[in-house]
Scaffold this motif. Structure first.
Motif, mmCIF file in Angstrom:
data_model
loop_
_atom_site.group_PDB
_atom_site.id
_atom_site.type_symbol
_atom_site.label_atom_id
_atom_site.label_comp_id
_atom_site.label_asym_id
_atom_site.label_seq_id
_atom_site.Cartn_x
_atom_site.Cartn_y
_atom_site.Cartn_z
ATOM 1 N N PRO A 250 13.486 -4.779 0.299
ATOM 2 C CA PRO A 250 12.690 -6.016 0.347
ATOM 3 C C PRO A 250 12.168 -6.356 1.738
ATOM 4 N N ARG A 251 12.933 -6.082 2.768
ATOM 5 C CA ARG A 251 12.512 -6.439 4.126
ATOM 6 C C ARG A 251 11.292 -5.618 4.557
ATOM 7 N N TYR A 252 11.313 -4.331 4.239
ATOM 8 C CA TYR A 252 10.168 -3.477 4.572
ATOM 9 C C TYR A 252 8.932 -3.916 3.786
ATOM 10 N N CYS A 253 9.120 -4.253 2.524
ATOM 11 C CA CYS A 253 7.983 -4.714 1.711
ATOM 12 C C CYS A 253 7.339 -5.959 2.330
ATOM 13 N N LEU A 254 8.140 -6.858 2.848
ATOM 14 C CA LEU A 254 7.604 -8.058 3.502
ATOM 15 C C LEU A 254 6.841 -7.684 4.770
ATOM 16 N N LYS A 255 7.328 -6.702 5.500
ATOM 17 C CA LYS A 255 6.614 -6.254 6.706
ATOM 18 C C LYS A 255 5.258 -5.658 6.332
ATOM 19 N N VAL A 256 5.204 -4.923 5.230
ATOM 20 C CA VAL A 256 3.938 -4.358 4.761
ATOM 21 C C VAL A 256 2.952 -5.476 4.426
ATOM 22 N N LEU A 257 3.409 -6.477 3.694
ATOM 23 C CA LEU A 257 2.524 -7.599 3.344
ATOM 24 C C LEU A 257 2.015 -8.306 4.598
ATOM 25 N N ALA A 258 2.896 -8.500 5.568
ATOM 26 C CA ALA A 258 2.482 -9.126 6.822
ATOM 27 C C ALA A 258 1.442 -8.267 7.534
ATOM 28 N N LEU A 259 1.655 -6.951 7.556
ATOM 29 C CA LEU A 259 0.702 -6.054 8.193
ATOM 30 C C LEU A 259 -0.687 -6.188 7.572
ATOM 31 N N PHE A 260 -0.737 -6.194 6.238
ATOM 32 C CA PHE A 260 -2.037 -6.294 5.570
ATOM 33 C C PHE A 260 -2.701 -7.631 5.861
ATOM 34 N N ARG A 261 -1.926 -8.691 6.035
ATOM 35 C CA ARG A 261 -2.507 -9.987 6.392
ATOM 36 C C ARG A 261 -3.048 -9.970 7.819
ATOM 37 N N PHE A 262 -2.318 -9.363 8.742
ATOM 38 C CA PHE A 262 -2.787 -9.300 10.126
ATOM 39 C C PHE A 262 -4.049 -8.448 10.266
ATOM 40 N N ILE A 263 -4.161 -7.384 9.470
ATOM 41 C CA ILE A 263 -5.319 -6.494 9.595
ATOM 42 C C ILE A 263 -6.497 -6.968 8.757
ATOM 43 N N ASN A 264 -6.229 -7.640 7.638
ATOM 44 C CA ASN A 264 -7.294 -8.155 6.761
ATOM 45 C C ASN A 264 -7.110 -9.664 6.607
ATOM 46 N N PRO A 265 -7.299 -10.411 7.695
ATOM 47 C CA PRO A 265 -6.872 -11.812 7.727
ATOM 48 C C PRO A 265 -7.517 -12.728 6.699
ATOM 49 N N SER A 266 -8.798 -12.518 6.396
ATOM 50 C CA SER A 266 -9.501 -13.457 5.518
ATOM 51 C C SER A 266 -9.542 -13.021 4.063
ATOM 52 N N LYS A 267 -8.899 -11.899 3.747
ATOM 53 C CA LYS A 267 -9.008 -11.343 2.401
ATOM 54 C C LYS A 267 -7.873 -11.820 1.496
ATOM 55 N N GLU A 268 -8.148 -11.806 0.196
ATOM 56 C CA GLU A 268 -7.093 -12.104 -0.769
ATOM 57 C C GLU A 268 -6.090 -10.946 -0.766
ATOM 58 N N ILE A 269 -4.862 -11.247 -0.413
ATOM 59 C CA ILE A 269 -3.791 -10.247 -0.459
ATOM 60 C C ILE A 269 -2.919 -10.584 -1.656
ATOM 61 N N ARG A 270 -2.832 -9.653 -2.597
ATOM 62 C CA ARG A 270 -2.141 -9.926 -3.856
ATOM 63 C C ARG A 270 -0.887 -9.062 -3.979
ATOM 64 N N ILE A 271 0.258 -9.699 -4.203
ATOM 65 C CA ILE A 271 1.472 -8.943 -4.490
ATOM 66 C C ILE A 271 1.381 -8.490 -5.941
ATOM 67 N N SER A 272 1.390 -7.197 -6.160
ATOM 68 C CA SER A 272 1.082 -6.677 -7.487
ATOM 69 C C SER A 272 2.268 -5.940 -8.087
ATOM 70 N N GLY A 273 2.036 -4.782 -8.699
ATOM 71 C CA GLY A 273 3.093 -4.084 -9.415
ATOM 72 C C GLY A 273 4.303 -3.783 -8.548
ATOM 73 N N GLY A 274 5.482 -3.843 -9.141
ATOM 74 C CA GLY A 274 6.720 -3.561 -8.431
ATOM 75 C C GLY A 274 7.280 -4.728 -7.653
ATOM 76 N N ARG A 275 6.666 -5.883 -7.790
ATOM 77 C CA ARG A 275 7.126 -7.067 -7.046
ATOM 78 C C ARG A 275 8.579 -7.394 -7.373
ATOM 79 N N GLU A 276 8.896 -7.432 -8.644
ATOM 80 C CA GLU A 276 10.231 -7.871 -9.053
ATOM 81 C C GLU A 276 11.322 -6.882 -8.653
ATOM 82 N N VAL A 277 11.042 -5.577 -8.806
ATOM 83 C CA VAL A 277 12.090 -4.585 -8.558
ATOM 84 C C VAL A 277 12.234 -4.231 -7.078
ATOM 85 N N ASN A 278 11.221 -4.512 -6.269
ATOM 86 C CA ASN A 278 11.278 -4.142 -4.858
ATOM 87 C C ASN A 278 11.505 -5.327 -3.913
#
Length: 333
Positions: A250-278
């Motif tokens: 889970p901690r790495y997954c959160l870092k990935v989401l943060a990375l995508f927000r920092f690189i694509n700041p104004s875009k819709e970032i959607r947590i999609s498949g595998g959210r519950e299990v990861n």
């Protein structure tokens, strides 16, 4: 790293360096809350505390000739999934009614296969026209590689967004599938953009890629100017070539989401498949970087109980973004 200062610079237009991006993925777990605080500063600047809800309908399952290693619907999968051809118009519309009831502002019509036939596009376009008239939902289609003229037909019917994920980096693509190329995927995204449909393209994390691959994905989507970026986390399904793969926490997954927000700041970032299990118990923290989630089930795997998703948003103090049509709707029984 001072994540708040970096967030302020990103809002002002600065692009992360490759080294900064890699540092985020490699950052100590002790810095995780600081990283998410920085990501939330960017997210709040563009989206406030609103969350977009999306719902998928799998209108065609299995029977796919492609050999994607992650997919239970591919030709090489031995996963015991339900297989059926394109649903009829009434079933697609009924799914839209459920999406409306769940306050899912975007209804995603997904079909397995390399790409749709012209007849399939006609059938989906007919359903979309009626859905737009009755429910006013935003429609996203995900039908695979498009032929010339198909994007324009979907646009005319009322499809606002088309999803075609890059899935992984260009460098790692041949390790995941060989039945189509990375360039085939880029070409479909470009066709969608040329037709005036909003491009949606995302990734699957956890398919034995390197950290540099993840960074390359985020920058590739920035270059493509994808409006919506679904971030999937591999839910390895028995019977697929990637079965047993379990690289994520889970901690790495959160870092990935943060990375995508920092690189694509104004875009819709959607947590999609595998959210519950990861992400597991850390799911709520993901929305400090992302601003969109799926509700209900995915393509061949079950999602979280919808009431739990709504409760999670309420507990966070976030608000569902949902535009209700003016006229009173009449639901089928």
């Amino acid at each position: 790293m001072n994540y708040l200062t970096l967030a302020e610079q990103v809002i002002q237009g600065r692009t992360l360096s490759n080294d900064e991006a890699l540092y985020i993925l490699n950052s100590p777990d002790d810095e995780l809350l600081l990283l998410l605080h920085g990501a939330f500063k960017i997210r709040k600047h563009y989206y406030g505390k609103k969350v977009k809800l999306n719902m998928i309908i799998n209108t065609k399952s299995g029977l796919c000739p492609e050999n994607c290693g992650y997919c239970s619907q591919s030709s090489i999968s031995e996963a015991p999934i339900e297989k059926y051809r394109l649903l009829d118009k009434e079933s697609i519309i009924k799914g839209a009614e459920q999406a409306y009831r769940l306050h899912a502002g975007t209804y995603c019509i997904v079909a397995s296969g390399r790409g749709p036939s012209n007849k399939e596009v006609d059938n989906i376009a007919e359903a979309v026209t009626e859905i737009k008239e009755r429910f006013g939902l935003k429609i996203c289609a995900c039908l695979g590689i498009l032929k010339d003229g198909q994007a324009e037909k979907l646009k005319t019917a009322g499809v606002e967004r088309y999803n075609h994920n890059i899935n992984t980096s260009k460098e790692h693509h041949e390790n995941i599938t060989t039945s189509h190329t990375y360039e085939n995927r880029i070409e479909t995204i470009q066709k969608v953009k040329a037709s005036g449909i909003s491009p949606c393209s995302g990734v699957i994390i956890g398919m034995k890629e390197t950290l540099q691959d993840v960074v390359n994905m985020a920058f590739a989507l920035k270059e493509l100017d994808a409006d919506s970026i679904p971030v999937n986390f591999l839910h390895a399904i028995d019977g697929t070539p990637l079965q047993g793969t379990d690289e994520l926490n889970p901690r790495y997954c959160l870092k990935v989401l943060a990375l995508f927000r920092f690189i694509n700041p104004s875009k819709e970032i959607r947590i999609s498949g595998g959210r519950e299990v990861n992400l597991r118990t850390l799911q709520p923290l993901g929305l400090y970087a992302a601003n969109s989630i799926f509700v209900g089930d995915y393509l061949t795997t079950a999602g979280q109980e919808t009431t739990e998703d709504h409760n999670m948003l309420k507990d966070l103090g976030f608000e569902v973004e949902f535009h209700q049509p003016k006229e009173e709707l009449k639901f089928t029984v």
